[in-house]
Design an enzyme around this catalytic site. Structure first.
Site, mmCIF file in Angstrom:
data_model
loop_
_atom_site.group_PDB
_atom_site.id
_atom_site.type_symbol
_atom_site.label_atom_id
_atom_site.label_comp_id
_atom_site.label_asym_id
_atom_site.label_seq_id
_atom_site.Cartn_x
_atom_site.Cartn_y
_atom_site.Cartn_z
ATOM 1 N N GLU A 81 0.795 -1.218 0.000
ATOM 2 C CA GLU A 81 0.000 0.000 0.000
ATOM 3 C C GLU A 81 0.836 1.281 0.000
ATOM 4 O O GLU A 81 0.483 2.256 -0.661
ATOM 5 C CB GLU A 81 -0.938 0.017 1.230
ATOM 6 C CG GLU A 81 -2.059 -0.992 1.173
ATOM 7 C CD GLU A 81 -3.176 -0.547 0.239
ATOM 8 O OE1 GLU A 81 -3.016 0.471 -0.465
ATOM 9 O OE2 GLU A 81 -4.208 -1.240 0.194
ATOM 10 N N SER A 339 -32.793 -28.571 49.771
ATOM 11 C CA SER A 339 -32.099 -28.710 51.063
ATOM 12 C C SER A 339 -30.715 -28.067 51.080
ATOM 13 O O SER A 339 -29.961 -28.275 52.033
ATOM 14 C CB SER A 339 -31.951 -30.203 51.396
ATOM 15 O OG SER A 339 -33.208 -30.817 51.557
#
Length: 760
Positions: A81, A339
């Site tokens: 680029e 429980s």
């Protein structure tokens, strides 16, 4: 001065004017590198992705820094680029001139002149593709270079460049196309992603693999030509085909991830999740529920005791199976805990000095002010210790302890520690809490149980690395150790894991919570819609699952030694205190802070049946029978040890009160409330009597007590009747079998069974 020289003399002035214009424009139209809305990523403790979420427009955009990116990608990008990126001021004048000449001479764009900075300007401030738009892009690029570093500009490009479809940014592209982080890109993958932003739709590897390969290979050969790559590196990369593994949705700990992104807007949320354990547990849950039935889900949590770090969070059994309520998070769903609260009832009672590990409790039919609990198996064990009651998860002893502790005290103590028990609107804490008559969730239960592995301090659960470590006292170190020791020594427990199970009313919820040396593990199994699962309960359904999870943690560390506050002593039954010469049953008990409370002989909400272990009476010297204190017979005061009266039917014959307390001497008149008696006997009913009544007609059965001494305690099917007279009337009996028990003040008892049938 020549005309030519005068023209050059104007150049500095022109430059100053242009620079001034640039500064004025920069002041009037400032630039920034403010990021677009980022996608959110939830990460495991090792940085791997658990789940990620697109932004509000459905775009995948994940934040990265230069250090997060593979160097081979940065090399390919800069070479392709903008190879002079680190040298130009934002605009490469020579490249622009070349591109312009090629365009004018050929009539079409041959090569681009945009730098990476200009591309960032176009991404941040998009303009129409016109000459005027290009000029504005150039000015913006100069502004960006004026205000920001090369690192800032390149980082923005890495996070916002288009890569096709809904992918923006290199991390989103790497994850989406290849299924792994940009840190792990191969050379061929790096080259492919370097060329992709130039024409994202044209080169998309999932749609146009041939085009993508051609462009990729062209770049790789350029890298060799520019001596960036070696020929060997190129040959290795050329072998790699264009393979795409689209992975937009990571699904590890999906419900935890969903929960965290609703609480935080941070682009990256770091957790303590152990990715391997999380994956193994999720897979285990998915297979496990298929063996139980349709529509069944499950949830599991694994937490470090000392830090509160959540290592495993599985909110449902299968996130991809809607028939199992995939999206319902059962870690935070309010359910009946069954429980599972019992250990904390006993633990608080230990801290209050009410019990020790071998305190004598009563597992018999008892009525607590109208509340008549049953055991899970509907049977009764008679005299039991705290240890036995907790290991067997017996209901009645737990209610007996909670009654003495007081439900409101227990509820507020849990609330103060941060365990949010849910009561119905307008309700007050009651004894049903002991058996699951309250709402809770897996998260709070696991939080509470961390106290058993953390010296009584409950560790708040930490889901994110940003969460601070905090804890709340729930039990003393000694009480926590004793409760954990009791659970560890349960024959039905998992080796190395102190497990407590729970089952809610109607088999709707099966629980197992376990504490090891380093972790607390919680498991819930059931149907999120509340439909019962008959035959499935904590011990048979949840324990095998928690065992499998625990085995994967490899936490085989020894349990801690008892703290200084805990000691072992020999105690006696039925008294409950230290061993004496008349000790009937010796038990080895753990006590906290040296406290050795005596046995309870009364039920707080009903009249005392007998309130102490020592019964005193006057005994005739010759006949050894009982005499009234006013009788003129030579006698001496005598003492016998007695057990709590409700236990009488479950004791050996020689331990019962009738065998220990003699009858009245006939030579001595009985006055007042003292009734001349022999062993008490039910009159008016014979054992196995059967009655048949018309459907609508009211029928009564009258029975009375013969012998014995008042007051009399009548129990019908274990329920204590309010009438304590010698004579009672049974009425409004429905069809069924009944058991009538009679106990007098001295503990003598009689019992008959009968049946009632009403015609239809």
């Amino acid at each position: 001065m020549s005309k030519y020289c005068r023209r050059w003399a104007y150049l500095p002035m022109t430059g100053i004017l242009l620079f001034g214009a640039f500064l004025l424009y920069d002041w009037a139209v400032p630039v920034d590198l403010e990021s677009r809305t980022l996608s959110q990523t939830v990460l495991a403790e090792d940085g791997s992705i658990l789940r990620h979420f697109a932004d509000e427009n459905g775009v995948w955009r994940f934040p990265v820094t230069l250090d997060d990116v593979s160097p081979n990608y940065l090399t390919a990008l800069i070479t392709y680029e903008d190879q002079y990126f680190y040298d130009h001021p934002g605009v490469n004048v020579l490249a622009l001139m070349r591109a312009t000449w090629q365009w004018l001479s050929s009539g079409e764009i041959v090569s681009g002149g945009s730098t990476l900075t200009m591309q960032v300007a176009r991404i941040r401030y998009p303009e129409p593709r016109t000459i005027w738009g290009k000029l504005k892009e150039i000015v913006r690029a100069l502004q960006l270079e004026w205000h920001f570093s090369k690192k800032d500009i390149l980082t923005y490009y890495l996070n916002h460049a288009p890569f096709g479809g809904t992918y923006e940014g290199i991390q989103a592209a790497s994850l989406g196309y290849f299924g792994h982080s940009v840190k792990q890109l191969t050379d061929a993958q790096a080259a492919l992603l370097a060329i992709l932003p130039q024409a994202p739709s044209y080169y998309r590897p999932d749609r146009h693999p041939a085009r993508a390969r051609q462009a990729r290979d062209k770049l790789m050969r350029r890298l060799v030509a520019q001596h960036v790559w070696s020929p060997e590196q190129l040959n290795d990369a050329l072998i790699e085909d264009i393979t795409v593994a689209l992975k937009e949705g990571y699904q590890s700990a999906p419900l935890l991830a969903r929960r965290l992104v609703t609480e935080s807007q941070a682009p990256q949320i770091h957790t303590f999740i152990h990715p391997q354990w999380q994956s193994q547990t999720s897979e285990l849950l998915r297979h496990y529920v298929h063996g139980i039935g349709e529509n069944v889900s499950a949830a599991a949590l694994v937490v470090e005791n000392q830090t509160g770090k959540v290592k495993v969070y599985a909110g449902s059994a299968d996130f991809n199976d809607n028939s199992r309520f995939a999206y319902v998070d059962m870690v935070s769903a309010i359910r009946s805990p069954g429980s599972t609260l019992k250990p904390f009832i006993y633990g608080m009672a230990l801290d209050e000095g009410m019990i020790h590990s071998e305190s004598l409790l009563m597992d018999v039919p008892l009525n607590f002010g109208g509340y008549q609990p049953d055991n899970f198996n509907s049977g009764f064990s008679g005299p039991v210790s705290v240890t036995h009651a907790l290991q067997k998860s017996l209901n009645i002893p737990a209610v007996q302890v909670l009654e003495q502790l007081k439900p409101v005290y227990f509820f507020l103590k849990m609330q103060k520690a941060g365990i949010h028990l849910k009561l119905p609107v307008g309700a007050i804490p009651n004894l049903a809490i002991a058996l699951g008559g309250v709402g809770s969730d897996l998260e709070d239960l696991v939080y509470a149980y961390t106290s058993l592995g953390n010296k009584g301090q409950a560790q708040h659960l930490r889901f994110r690395s940003a969460d601070k470590q905090t804890q709340q006292p729930l039990l003393s170190e000694g009480a926590a150790w004793v409760i954990r020791k009791i659970l560890l020594e349960n024959p039905k427990s998992v080796a190395g894991l102190a497990v407590k199970t729970g089952t809610s009313y109607g088999f709707r919820d099966a629980w197992a919570i376990g504490v090891s040396q380093h972790y607390t593990i919680g498991v819930w199994i059931g149907r999120p819609d509340g439909v019962p699962m008959p035959g499935h309960y904590g011990q048979v359904t949840a324990v095998p699952l928690i065992k499998n999870i625990y085995q994967r943690l490899n936490d085989q560390r020894p349990a801690p030694l008892a703290p200084d506050s805990v000691s072992q002593v020999d105690i006696c039954w039925p008294q409950g205190d230290r061993v004496t010469t008349d000790c009937e049953e010796r038990h080895r008990a753990y006590v906290v802070d040296g406290t050795i409370p005596k046995t309870w002989y009364n039920i707080a909400e009903q009249q005392q049946l007998f309130n102490q272990s020592e019964f005193y009476f006057w005994q005739a010297s010759d006949t050894q029978l009982r005499v009234n204190i006013g009788c003129h017979i030579k006698a001496q005061r005598h003492k016998v040890t007695v057990w709590p009266a409700p236990l009488d039917p479950w004791l050996k014959p020689e331990q019962r009160r009738a065998a220990r307390i003699p009858g009245w001497d006939p030579r001595c008149p009985v006055t007042g409330a003292i009734v001349r008696q022999s062993a008490v006997h039910i009159h008016g009913l014979a054992n196995q009597d059967a009655f048949r009544f018309p459907k609508q007609q009211s029928q009564e059965i009258t029975v009375s007590a013969e012998g014995g001494e008042a007051p009399f305690y009548w129990l019908l099917n274990g329920v204590l009747l309010s009438n304590q007279n010698r004579k009672i009337i049974l009425k409004d009996l429905k069809s069924g079998r009944y058991q009538l028990t009679l106990i007098d003040q001295a503990g003598s008892r009689d019992q008959v069974s009968f049946a009632v049938r009403r015609d239809e």
